[in-house]
Design an enzyme around this catalytic site. Sequence first.
Site, PDB file in Angstrom:
ATOM      1  CE  LYS A 124      -3.765   2.170   2.674  1.00 17.85           C
ATOM      2  NZ  LYS A 124      -4.664   2.022   3.832  1.00 17.85           N
TER       3      LYS A 124
ATOM      4  CB  SER B 107      -7.823   3.736   2.485  1.00 22.72           C
ATOM      5  OG  SER B 107      -7.035   3.191   3.548  1.00 22.72           O
TER       6      SER B 107
ATOM      7  CB  SER C 269      -8.156   0.461   5.138  1.00 24.36           C
ATOM      8  OG  SER C 269      -8.940   1.593   5.374  1.00 24.36           O
TER       9      SER C 269
END
Length: 536
Positions: free
Chosen positions: A108, A183, A207
Site C-alpha cells: 500500500k 483505503s 481498510s
Amino acid sequence: MAIQDPVTTTPVTADEMLAAAQRLKFAVPPTHERDYMELLKKTDACCELIMAEDDYKPVPDYKTFPRGNVHLPEAEENPLRAWAWRADIGEPVSATGKLLSGKTVVFKDTICVAGVPLLFGTNAFEGYVPDVDATLVTRVLENGGHILGKAACENFSHGASSSSSPRGPVENPYAKGFSTGGSSSGCGGLIGGGYADMGIGGDQGGSIRIPATLCGIVGLKPSFGLVPYTGVLSSDAGVDHVGPMARTVYDTALLLEAVAGYDSIDDRQLGAPHPADVPKYAELVLANRQQGIKGMKIGLLKEGFEDKSMSPEVDRIVRAAIKKFVSLGATVDEVSVPTHKLTNPLCHIINKFASGGTRLGRQVGRRGLYLNDYWSQLLPWSQDKYDKAKYFVTGTAMSSEYGWNKYPTAYGRAMNLSRKLRDEYDALLQTYDVLVMPTVTQPARRHIPVGAGPLVWAETAPGIVSNTAASNLTGHPTMTIPVGFTPPMPDDVHSPEDEAIKLPAGLMIMGKLFDETTVFKVGDAWEQAFNWKEQV
C-alpha cells in the site's frame, strides 16, 4: 566542561508570544510579558538545537536489494488504475529456498520503500521519495519476496471507497465502474485481478478487509502490535494496523509469518513476540488440514447482521457460509455483544478526532520512527492542498476541529467504551474459538459520481465499517475470506446487463488476541472444503 544551556539565534517576538496566547484564549498580564518572552526563548533555543541535528532513521540496504525499474506506469500498464508506482526489487521470482521465494508482493502506498516515490494517495503535494524502508519491506525482501511496486490508496489513506485517488477511481476486478473498497484499494484490485500474489495493506477501520472482501480475496487485520508499523504513515497510533492480503488463507499466513514480530522501534508492539518466536503460521495451517475444525465452537455474532445497511443478499450468502461450518464438524451458536452496535459512532469519533490532528503534524505520545521529512514537505495546509485532498480528508478535518472544540472528552470516552467492547468480545472468546459475521454489509457500490459534494461522499456505501472497525478499536485479529457472489445493490443496476453482474461477499472471522493461528485454521478449513466462486 559544563554543558551550557542552548541559546536561540531567532528569538520570539512580542507579537508571536501574544499570538500564541490568543490562540489559547489566554490573556497575558502586561507585567508577565517579559517572563513569557524568556520562557519562549528557551523553546526556540531547544528546537533550533534539535532541528540542527541529523535525523535518526534506519538505513536501507541498497547493495543487497537495489531498486530497479522504478517508474510511473502508463495507462496500458495500469488498467485498473491500481498501481501508484512500479519497481522491481528483491530476488528473482525464479529463486527458491526462502519463505516467500517465488512470490510477488505489492505494498500500500502509505508504506515507505526507499527510492520509490510515495504518493499517500494524493497530489496535494508531490515529489516525496522516502529514504527509509519500512520494517515490513525489509522483512519481505529478506524472506525472498519480489516487490513489484506500490499499490494505489485513497487520498491521504482516508475513505472506504476507491474514488479519491488522484489518477482516477480504482476499478473492481469483477465489475468496471464499481469500487474496490478502500483505503487499500490498489492492493485489493491488483491481488484480486491477478497482477500480484500478495500484498501488505493498512487498516484503521477496515481498510484491509473491505477491499479484500469486495475484490474476492483474503485479508487479515492482525492483533494490534503483532506487525510493526515502522516506516508507515500513520492515521491514529491507537488503531493503526498493517497486515497481509492474498488470494488464499495459506498465502496470507505465509506473509504474516514473514513480517510479524517486534522490531525494537514501534512501541505499538510492546508485548509482541520476537521474530524468532512468531508461530509458523503456514506450517500450522497445513498440519491442521487433516483434523480440520472438528469440535470447534463458533459464535455467530447477532449484532453483526443488524446494521440498517445490511443487504438481504449478503445476509443470505454469509449465513449459508456459516452453516457450512457445521458440516465440517464445528458447532455454531448465535451470540451477542451489545456494545458492537456502537461501532460506527466509536469509529467516527476516534478516527476523525485523531487523524485530523495527525494531518496537521501533531503526532505525539508514541515512541517510534517519525517520518518527519514527509510532514515537513506537506505542511502547512493551504486551500489548494485541501481541494486536491478530496472530501474524505476535508470532512475529517472539519469534524476533528469542530469535535475537539465542542466535545473535548468525546475521544477519551470513545476509547474507554472501546475497552468495554474488547472485554465483551473477550468474555465470549473464553467459550468460543472464534466469532463470525459479514465483513461488509453490502457488495461493492458504484464509484462516487464525478462532481458530487461532501455529503454524497460521506454517505456512499453506508455502514461499510459497521463490523470491520470494531476490531480496530479492540485489537482482535480478524480475517475476511470470500464466500460467494451477490448481485449489485438495486440502486446500482442501471441497465438489464447490470443484472448479470456478480460481486464478491466476505465472511469475517475474529479470534482471541494474538491467536491468528486459530483464525487461519477456521478460514482454511472453509476454503479447502468449498469453492467460493460456486456459492451464489
